[in-house]
Design a protein around this motif. Structure first.
Motif, PDB file in Angstrom:
ATOM      1  N   UNK A  38       0.813  -1.295  -0.047  1.00 18.14           N
ATOM      2  CA  UNK A  38       0.069   0.000  -0.060  1.00 18.14           C
ATOM      3  C   UNK A  38       0.845   1.335   0.095  1.00 18.14           C
ATOM      4  N   UNK A  39       0.235   2.293  -0.551  1.00 17.06           N
ATOM      5  CA  UNK A  39       1.041   3.492  -0.513  1.00 17.06           C
ATOM      6  C   UNK A  39       0.032   4.755  -0.125  1.00 17.06           C
ATOM      7  N   UNK A  40       0.258   5.484   0.938  1.00 11.68           N
ATOM      8  CA  UNK A  40      -0.602   6.369   1.359  1.00 11.68           C
ATOM      9  C   UNK A  40       0.051   7.587   0.951  1.00 11.68           C
ATOM     10  N   UNK A  41      -0.883   8.857   0.693  1.00  7.58           N
ATOM     11  CA  UNK A  41      -0.379  10.191   0.116  1.00  7.58           C
ATOM     12  C   UNK A  41       0.870  10.622   0.972  1.00  7.58           C
ATOM     13  N   UNK A  42       1.944  10.848  -0.021  1.00  6.43           N
ATOM     14  CA  UNK A  42       3.342  11.340   0.585  1.00  6.43           C
ATOM     15  C   UNK A  42       3.866  10.452   1.279  1.00  6.43           C
ATOM     16  N   UNK A  43       3.893   9.046   1.215  1.00  4.26           N
ATOM     17  CA  UNK A  43       4.470   8.007   1.994  1.00  4.26           C
ATOM     18  C   UNK A  43       5.188   7.341   0.819  1.00  4.26           C
ATOM     19  N   UNK A  88      -8.133   5.016  10.221  1.00  9.25           N
ATOM     20  CA  UNK A  88      -8.000   6.222   9.405  1.00  9.25           C
ATOM     21  C   UNK A  88      -6.639   6.228   8.723  1.00  9.25           C
ATOM     22  N   UNK A  89      -5.595   5.362   9.516  1.00 11.61           N
ATOM     23  CA  UNK A  89      -4.208   5.394   9.068  1.00 11.61           C
ATOM     24  C   UNK A  89      -4.283   4.353   7.836  1.00 11.61           C
ATOM     25  N   UNK A  90      -5.161   3.545   7.746  1.00 10.79           N
ATOM     26  CA  UNK A  90      -5.123   2.379   6.788  1.00 10.79           C
ATOM     27  C   UNK A  90      -5.375   2.895   5.283  1.00 10.79           C
ATOM     28  N   UNK A  91      -5.784   4.277   5.326  1.00 12.29           N
ATOM     29  CA  UNK A  91      -6.075   5.045   4.074  1.00 12.29           C
ATOM     30  C   UNK A  91      -4.865   4.883   2.986  1.00 12.29           C
ATOM     31  N   UNK A  92      -5.049   4.458   1.981  1.00 16.44           N
ATOM     32  CA  UNK A  92      -4.143   4.145   0.962  1.00 16.44           C
ATOM     33  C   UNK A  92      -4.548   3.885  -0.490  1.00 16.44           C
ATOM     34  N   UNK A  93      -3.731   3.768  -1.243  1.00 15.92           N
ATOM     35  CA  UNK A  93      -3.880   2.977  -2.564  1.00 15.92           C
ATOM     36  C   UNK A  93      -3.120   1.399  -2.292  1.00 15.92           C
ATOM     37  N   UNK A  94      -4.045   0.350  -2.456  1.00 14.10           N
ATOM     38  CA  UNK A  94      -3.463  -0.995  -2.197  1.00 14.10           C
ATOM     39  C   UNK A  94      -3.243  -1.428  -3.473  1.00 14.10           C
ATOM     40  N   UNK A  95      -2.141  -2.277  -3.480  1.00 13.81           N
ATOM     41  CA  UNK A  95      -1.594  -2.835  -4.857  1.00 13.81           C
ATOM     42  C   UNK A  95      -1.520  -4.202  -4.386  1.00 13.81           C
ATOM     43  N   UNK A 114      -0.237  -4.522  -9.523  1.00 14.54           N
ATOM     44  CA  UNK A 114      -1.362  -4.032 -10.347  1.00 14.54           C
ATOM     45  C   UNK A 114      -1.553  -2.497 -10.369  1.00 14.54           C
ATOM     46  N   UNK A 115      -2.368  -2.005 -10.729  1.00  8.95           N
ATOM     47  CA  UNK A 115      -2.885  -0.474 -10.925  1.00  8.95           C
ATOM     48  C   UNK A 115      -3.060   0.184  -9.531  1.00  8.95           C
ATOM     49  N   UNK A 116      -3.718  -0.793  -8.605  1.00  5.83           N
ATOM     50  CA  UNK A 116      -4.190  -0.479  -7.222  1.00  5.83           C
ATOM     51  C   UNK A 116      -5.525  -0.095  -7.383  1.00  5.83           C
ATOM     52  N   UNK A 117      -6.136  -0.041  -5.894  1.00  8.85           N
ATOM     53  CA  UNK A 117      -7.434   0.425  -5.791  1.00  8.85           C
ATOM     54  C   UNK A 117      -7.467   1.147  -4.361  1.00  8.85           C
ATOM     55  N   UNK A 118      -8.085   2.194  -4.592  1.00 12.82           N
ATOM     56  CA  UNK A 118      -8.155   3.224  -3.477  1.00 12.82           C
ATOM     57  C   UNK A 118      -9.286   2.863  -2.197  1.00 12.82           C
ATOM     58  N   UNK A 119      -8.257   2.550  -0.966  1.00 11.55           N
ATOM     59  CA  UNK A 119      -9.100   2.367   0.220  1.00 11.55           C
ATOM     60  C   UNK A 119      -9.188   3.798   1.145  1.00 11.55           C
ATOM     61  N   UNK A 120     -10.224   4.395   1.205  1.00 14.13           N
ATOM     62  CA  UNK A 120     -10.516   5.258   2.325  1.00 14.13           C
ATOM     63  C   UNK A 120     -11.179   5.406   3.388  1.00 14.13           C
ATOM     64  N   UNK A 121     -10.557   5.384   4.724  1.00 12.27           N
ATOM     65  CA  UNK A 121     -11.040   5.197   6.008  1.00 12.27           C
ATOM     66  C   UNK A 121     -11.335   6.526   6.489  1.00 12.27           C
TER      67      UNK A 121
END
Length: 123
Positions: A38-43, A88-95, A114-121
């Motif tokens: 996973x990749x969170x914004x700015x991380x 909330x800290x699980x929010x990220x694009x999951x690959x 893959x291209x990833x799927x967005x998970x927003x908590x």
């Protein structure tokens, strides 16, 4: 070359659950470990979970241990990530990621994703 397509990401409230799926094609699925990153914004992209070629071994990042469960169905060429007690800290694009061999335990053990799927908590 393997192709990976993730699905299942969406907006969910904290404490809720989601199940991500990843359909794989292009190589013999059952011969390789699979995982989720996973990749969170700015991380940086980080390791979340991995499962060995036959499902006999699983590995998790400390941050998700006890809350997330990875599984695979080799007959369907699919890997899953069940996510419970989301934060909330699980929010990220999951690959979804394909391992280089039968086992994978860290980010560098994966060669394709893959291209990833967005998970927003949300709160």
């Amino acid at each position: 070359q393997v192709q990976l397509v993730e699905s299942g990401g969406r907006l969910v409230q904290a404490g809720g659950s989601l199940r991500l799926s990843c359909a794989a094609s292009g190589r013999t699925f059952s011969m390789y470990a699979m995982g989720w990153l996973r990749q969170a914004p700015g991380k940086e992209r980080e390791f979340v979970a991995a499962i060995s070629w036959n499902g006999g071994s699983t590995y998790y990042a400390d941050s998700v241990k006890g809350r997330f469960t990875i599984s695979r169905d080799n007959a369907k060429n699919t890997v899953y990530l069940q996510m419970n007690s989301l934060k909330v800290e699980d929010t990220a694009v999951y690959y979804c990621a394909a391992g280089r061999s039968v086992h994978a335990v860290r980010l560098s053990d994966f060669g394709s994703w893959g291209q990833g799927t967005q998970v927003t908590v949300s709160w």
